[in-house]
Design a protein around this motif. Structure first.
Motif, PDB file in Angstrom:
ATOM      1  N   LEU A   1       0.841  -1.211   0.000  1.00 48.88           N
ATOM      2  CA  LEU A   1       0.000   0.000   0.000  1.00 48.88           C
ATOM      3  C   LEU A   1       0.869   1.253   0.000  1.00 48.88           C
ATOM      4  N   GLN A   2       1.938   1.231   0.760  1.00 52.30           N
ATOM      5  CA  GLN A   2       2.839   2.384   0.810  1.00 52.30           C
ATOM      6  C   GLN A   2       3.388   2.696  -0.569  1.00 52.30           C
ATOM      7  N   SER A   3       3.812   1.670  -1.309  1.00 49.69           N
ATOM      8  CA  SER A   3       4.345   1.883  -2.659  1.00 49.69           C
ATOM      9  C   SER A   3       3.269   2.357  -3.611  1.00 49.69           C
ATOM     10  N   LEU A   4       2.089   1.771  -3.501  1.00 56.42           N
ATOM     11  CA  LEU A   4       1.000   2.111  -4.419  1.00 56.42           C
ATOM     12  C   LEU A   4       0.605   3.578  -4.263  1.00 56.42           C
ATOM     13  N   PHE A   5       0.457   4.013  -3.015  1.00 51.93           N
ATOM     14  CA  PHE A   5       0.066   5.405  -2.791  1.00 51.93           C
ATOM     15  C   PHE A   5       1.205   6.351  -3.136  1.00 51.93           C
ATOM     16  N   GLY A   6       2.422   5.888  -2.988  1.00 52.63           N
ATOM     17  CA  GLY A   6       3.576   6.709  -3.365  1.00 52.63           C
ATOM     18  C   GLY A   6       3.645   6.956  -4.850  1.00 52.63           C
ATOM     19  N   GLN A   7       2.969   6.097  -5.625  1.00 49.47           N
ATOM     20  CA  GLN A   7       2.935   6.280  -7.092  1.00 49.47           C
ATOM     21  C   GLN A   7       1.765   7.159  -7.515  1.00 49.47           C
ATOM     22  N   GLY A   8       1.035   7.698  -6.536  1.00 45.44           N
ATOM     23  CA  GLY A   8      -0.064   8.606  -6.847  1.00 45.44           C
ATOM     24  C   GLY A   8      -1.415   7.935  -6.976  1.00 45.44           C
ATOM     25  N   VAL A   9      -1.536   6.673  -6.625  1.00 47.18           N
ATOM     26  CA  VAL A   9      -2.822   5.984  -6.703  1.00 47.18           C
ATOM     27  C   VAL A   9      -3.711   6.482  -5.559  1.00 47.18           C
ATOM     28  N   THR A  10      -4.942   6.808  -5.847  1.00 45.88           N
ATOM     29  CA  THR A  10      -5.892   7.277  -4.845  1.00 45.88           C
ATOM     30  C   THR A  10      -6.240   6.136  -3.900  1.00 45.88           C
ATOM     31  N   PRO A  11      -6.163   6.370  -2.585  1.00 44.78           N
ATOM     32  CA  PRO A  11      -6.533   5.304  -1.635  1.00 44.78           C
ATOM     33  C   PRO A  11      -7.915   4.742  -1.930  1.00 44.78           C
ATOM     34  N   GLY A  12      -8.020   3.446  -1.947  1.00 46.84           N
ATOM     35  CA  GLY A  12      -9.262   2.759  -2.286  1.00 46.84           C
ATOM     36  C   GLY A  12      -9.292   2.291  -3.730  1.00 46.84           C
TER      37      GLY A  12
ATOM     38  N   GLN B   1       1.515  -0.264 -12.088  1.00 46.49           N
ATOM     39  CA  GLN B   1       1.681   0.257 -10.729  1.00 46.49           C
ATOM     40  C   GLN B   1       1.627  -0.887  -9.705  1.00 46.49           C
ATOM     41  N   GLN B   2       0.741  -1.841  -9.945  1.00 44.22           N
ATOM     42  CA  GLN B   2       0.655  -2.985  -9.039  1.00 44.22           C
ATOM     43  C   GLN B   2       1.947  -3.801  -9.063  1.00 44.22           C
ATOM     44  N   ALA B   3       2.539  -3.975 -10.246  1.00 47.85           N
ATOM     45  CA  ALA B   3       3.773  -4.752 -10.360  1.00 47.85           C
ATOM     46  C   ALA B   3       4.893  -4.098  -9.561  1.00 47.85           C
ATOM     47  N   ILE B   4       5.004  -2.775  -9.672  1.00 49.70           N
ATOM     48  CA  ILE B   4       6.034  -2.049  -8.909  1.00 49.70           C
ATOM     49  C   ILE B   4       5.780  -2.208  -7.415  1.00 49.70           C
TER      50      ILE B   4
ATOM     51  N   ARG C   1       7.824  -7.110  -1.614  1.00 42.76           N
ATOM     52  CA  ARG C   1       8.617  -8.309  -1.356  1.00 42.76           C
ATOM     53  C   ARG C   1       9.979  -7.938  -0.778  1.00 42.76           C
ATOM     54  N   GLY C   2      10.595  -6.898  -1.311  1.00 44.57           N
ATOM     55  CA  GLY C   2      11.869  -6.474  -0.774  1.00 44.57           C
ATOM     56  C   GLY C   2      11.767  -6.049   0.675  1.00 44.57           C
ATOM     57  N   ALA C   3      10.669  -5.381   1.018  1.00 46.13           N
ATOM     58  CA  ALA C   3      10.481  -4.924   2.394  1.00 46.13           C
ATOM     59  C   ALA C   3      10.212  -6.091   3.335  1.00 46.13           C
TER      60      ALA C   3
END
Length: 628
Positions: free
Chosen positions: A478-489, A496-499, A505-507
């Motif tokens: 979730l942290q990565s997804l929102f960091g890419q500008g995806v609106t919460p929800g 974006q999901q792949a990134i 996984r790294g975290a």
């Protein structure tokens, strides 16, 4: 030794004594001596088998082609002369003292003259067998192009050999291919070679080396009427050499190389393979004989490197599969749908309604390649010995021991590393020309054997629990997804999901034990040293005890051939809860009984043979079964 085994061997010894006393009538003595030669070259033949027809007594020719034999019977009687590559010959003896007998054997030019015993459990010409039999004789065993004669069985018609490792092969027949064939029976000198806990043959891990194999007989079809319900896909019978007939010292040493052009993760240079074997047999006064065999092989096994993804269907629209489950990667079997983590309180508190951005996506833990978990140092030590004593001309008593130990890899429902396992068999047998009575026991010891799949799963659980790992994965995603500008929800695009999956996984893998580090090796040692379910180690010492007998009424009944037999088997499961539910206070034993009868009659001037057989088997947990 269990109470059952003691009782069985006690009863066997009593019965053997009664039989030997009943057959111990003193006969007049006849002495025969002579020389056996090649009919074409007139050269003497060494190692020709000479047997008194209808008895167990016999001898072999020496280095000069000469023989001498004492028979406790007045003439007339018949001698049978046989040798591989020559036509067997029968000669009637009519004088009490026959010396300087001249016997000439002709080379065998017609195929199909071999003698087999597997089809009818009595000796017969292979062309007269009621079923098709594939046979490897002593020459075929010796001249096999494979590194072992057992692998060469795969060249027989109707046979498929499945190799779990370099020294563990499983025989399959009739199109039923399996890495553990419970439909098939394999006998070595009459002993079932199945591992008691596995209930299927374990290849040649404790069988004789090629120095001690006289023949191999294979029946590809059903043989349940004579050998029990497990034989409905076929039977393999390995016959070892008698110390009376095959004496002297023999040995061999083989060396080869494998791992040419190794794939990624495999050795970069060819690896040596070794095998050596020695056999010694000696007979004394045609009364007592013994043999000793020892063999050892060692090689670096084939590596499991298959990266095929068994969970490919979980990938969806992503460019890679975060829920991959690769064949030879262990630990990635543990997976979870991260969409189910939307209800986790810690995530809701941290991201609020943003938890709805978690997709319904299967994610698996990061696994370890098999090469870091499995012992590929294959080895196999085999020790075999036998003592034979001829009570009289009609009965022979023998004790046989087969021992096998080593390290191998077995593939079944999971991948098993059989490390320092052992299996031993003891057999006591009384036999004559028309009967046998044998009792034997099979004892297995799992040694340091363990489940490779479970080892990878357990190591992952040591450095981080599944709950923590998947929770951290979801939070980082979730942290990565929102960091890419995806609106919460919102779920975002596939890219974006792949990134987000890669970042998550790294975290979550922070703190992961890396192969080769002291932390990883310590965890692996700990897991493999603890028994299931706390670790991946087996703790199995299961046993199988067997008594069986057979009698041929060839002297009592003239108008047909009739033979009957019976068996009693007990499985004593001792896996200590690591395979079965045989924990303390819940001992598991399984008893089986069986009996068969077979009748045959030759008609139309012996041109047509009619044969019928029927067997009844009863397992204490199932209804009785008839096999026609």
């Amino acid at each position: 030794m269990s109470n059952f085994t003691r009782k069985i061997y006690g009863a066997f010894a009593t019965l053997a004594l009664l039989v030997s006393l009943g057959l111990g009538t003193v006969f007049a003595q006849t002495t025969i001596s002579g020389t056996v030669t090649d009919a074409d070259t007139n050269e003497t033949l060494v190692g020709v088998n000479i047997l008194v027809k209808g008895k167990v007594i016999g001898t072999i020719t020496d280095l000069s082609g000469k023989f001498s034999l004492n028979v406790n019977q007045a003439p007339p009687f018949t001698l049978i002369f046989s040798m591989v590559g020559y036509v067997s010959m029968e000669m009637e003896i009519t004088n009490a003292n026959t010396s300087n007998l001249k016997v000439a054997l002709s080379e065998q030019t017609m195929l199909g003259q071999e003698v087999v015993v597997s089809a009818s459990r009595v000796e017969e010409n292979i062309l007269q067998s009621p079923v098709s039999i594939e046979k490897m004789d002593i020459l075929a065993v010796r001249d096999t192009p494979s590194d072992t004669y057992y692998k060469a069985i795969g060249n027989l018609k109707g046979v498929d050999v499945t190799s779990s490792s370099i020294n563990f092969q499983i025989i399959n027949a009739r199109g039923f291919n399996s890495t553990g064939n419970t439909r098939f029976v394999q006998l070595t000198d009459g002993m079932d070679t199945q591992a008691p806990a596995l209930n299927f043959p374990i290849g040649n891990l404790n069988g004789p080396s090629e120095l001690d194999v006289e023949s191999v007989e294979f029946i590809p079809g059903a043989a349940s009427a004579l050998y029990g319900p497990n034989a409905f896909n076929g039977i393999l019978l390995v016959n070892s050499k008698s110390p009376f007939e095959y004496q002297g010292l023999s040995a061999f040493y083989k060396q080869g190389v494998n791992h040419f052009g190794g794939r990624a993760g495999e050795p970069t240079s060819p690896q040596p393979m070794y095998e050596g074997s020695i056999r010694y047999a000696k007979a004394f006064n045609n009364k007592f004989a013994f043999k000793l065999n020892a063999s050892y092989m060692q090689a670096l096994d084939w590596y499991g490197t298959d990266q095929t993804d068994l969970g490919e269907a979980n990938q969806g629209d992503l460019s890679f599969n975060p829920g991959s489950n690769r064949v030879h990667v262990f630990g990635d079997e543990v997976s979870n749908n991260i969409g189910l983590l939307r209800n986790v309180g810690a995530l809701q508190q941290a991201f609020g309604a943003g938890v709805n951005s978690l997709p319904d996506q299967i994610v698996s833990r990061t696994g370890y390649d098999e090469r870091f978990l499995v012992d590929y140092n294959a080895k196999n030590l085999k020790l075999n010995g036998a003592l034979h004593y001829r009570i009289n001309d009609r009965s022979e008593l023998s004790y046989t021991m087969n021992y096998g130990a080593g390290t191998s890899v077995y593939t079944g429902a999971q991948r098993y590393s059989l490390a320092n396992f052992s299996i031993i068999q003891h057999k006591l047998e009384l036999k004559g020309a028309n009967y046998f009575l044998r009792a034997y026991t099979t004892i297995e010891n799992s040694g340091d054997s363990y489940i490779a799949d479970l080892t990878g799963v357990a190591i992952n659980g040591i450095w981080k629990s599944n709950t923590d790992w998947f929770g951290q994965y979801a939070g980082a995603y979730l942290q990565s997804l929102f960091g890419q500008g995806v609106t919460p929800g919102q779920l975002g695009t596939s890219a974006q999901q792949a990134i987000a999956h890669q970042f998550a996984r790294g975290a979550a893998d922070q703190g992961r034990f890396m192969p080769g580090t002291p932390e990883f090796e310590a965890a692996k040692t700990g897991v493999r040293g603890n028994v299931i379910p706390n670790g991946s180690l087996f703790n199995d010492q299961s046993r199988m005890n067997m008594v069986e007998g057979q009698y041929n009424f060839n002297n009592e009944i003239e108008f047909m051939d009739l033979q009957v037999g019976g068996s009693y088997r007990v499985y004593d499961l001792r896996s200590n809860g690591t395979i079965f539910a045989d924990v303390e206070g819940n001992d598991i034993t399984i008893q089986e009984v069986g009996a068969f009868a077979q009748a045959s009659k030759k008609v139309i001037q012996d041109k047509l043979k009619l044969t019928g057989s029927l067997r009844y088997d009863k397992n204490e947990n199932f209804q009785g079964q008839l096999s026609p």
